[in-house]
Design a protein around this motif. Sequence first.
Motif, short mmCIF file in Angstrom:
data_model
loop_
_atom_site.label_atom_id
_atom_site.label_comp_id
_atom_site.label_asym_id
_atom_site.label_seq_id
_atom_site.Cartn_x
_atom_site.Cartn_y
_atom_site.Cartn_z
N CYS A 43 0.78 -0.89 0.17
CA CYS A 43 0.17 0.07 -0.07
C CYS A 43 0.86 0.92 -0.12
N ASP A 44 2.41 1.23 0.30
CA ASP A 44 3.08 2.68 -0.18
C ASP A 44 3.46 2.70 -1.97
N THR A 45 2.26 3.72 -1.66
CA THR A 45 1.77 4.22 -3.03
C THR A 45 3.26 5.32 -3.52
N THR A 51 5.05 3.58 4.94
CA THR A 51 3.18 3.39 4.54
C THR A 51 2.51 4.01 5.40
N THR A 52 1.87 5.34 5.17
CA THR A 52 1.40 5.95 5.85
C THR A 52 -0.51 5.54 6.45
N ARG A 53 -0.60 5.87 7.34
CA ARG A 53 -2.54 5.75 7.29
C ARG A 53 -3.23 6.20 6.58
N SER A 54 -2.42 7.11 6.03
CA SER A 54 -3.71 7.20 4.74
C SER A 54 -3.06 6.87 3.30
N GLU A 58 -6.25 4.20 2.55
CA GLU A 58 -6.96 4.65 0.47
C GLU A 58 -6.88 3.06 0.02
N CYS A 59 -6.05 2.31 0.29
CA CYS A 59 -5.56 1.40 -0.30
C CYS A 59 -6.90 -0.16 -0.09
N ALA A 65 -13.40 -2.01 -3.18
CA ALA A 65 -13.75 -1.91 -4.47
C ALA A 65 -13.47 -2.80 -5.51
N ALA A 66 -12.50 -2.79 -5.50
CA ALA A 66 -12.09 -4.00 -6.66
C ALA A 66 -12.72 -5.70 -7.12
N ILE A 67 -13.37 -5.97 -5.60
CA ILE A 67 -14.05 -7.53 -5.55
C ILE A 67 -15.39 -6.80 -5.34
#
Length: 174
Positions: A43-45, A51-54, A58-59, A65-67
């Motif tokens: 999730c580290d975009t 990897t932040t909380r935000s 979002e991840c 949503a993908a599922i």
Amino acid sequence: MMLLAQTAPQEAPEIIVPGPARPSAQTPATMVVEPVAMFVAACDTDGDGITTRSELQECVARSFAAIDTGHTGTMRYFAFADWALRYLGDRNALPSPFDVDKDGDNQVTLAELQTQFSKLYSRFNRDGQDGISRAELLTFKTGPIDANGPTRPGIPKKKDGKPADADKPKPDRP
């Protein structure tokens, strides 16, 4: 022709073809990563290794949503298993839908999944700073473990799983 008769026949060089390497026990891992920790790392975009909380929120929303292709806002347990397979690597990886579904209605909402990952964020964030580093996602093992618990390398076991020398009397210690 005389020249050929004077030279001694040369032996062919010995060619050694090694066989396959003998199997040996793999050195036990001392650091492992839980499937959910791999997800958190993915999730580290921005690619900074944190990897932040935000980023995590979002991840999680994107993965949900993908599922949730029908846009119902929920995932039944079979759909959650599909989510776990896709994002955690196995349908039975933790967290289980039973842990996430707090109201017991046999379905997982985005809010429930976000709550679960918020708890996981707090568990992994050992240093209390903003963001989770890769080092915080590692779990340290102390030794090899099998179905019967910790093992000692090199000690043969009997059929009952106990070490072969378990029945021998122990010498008295001073």
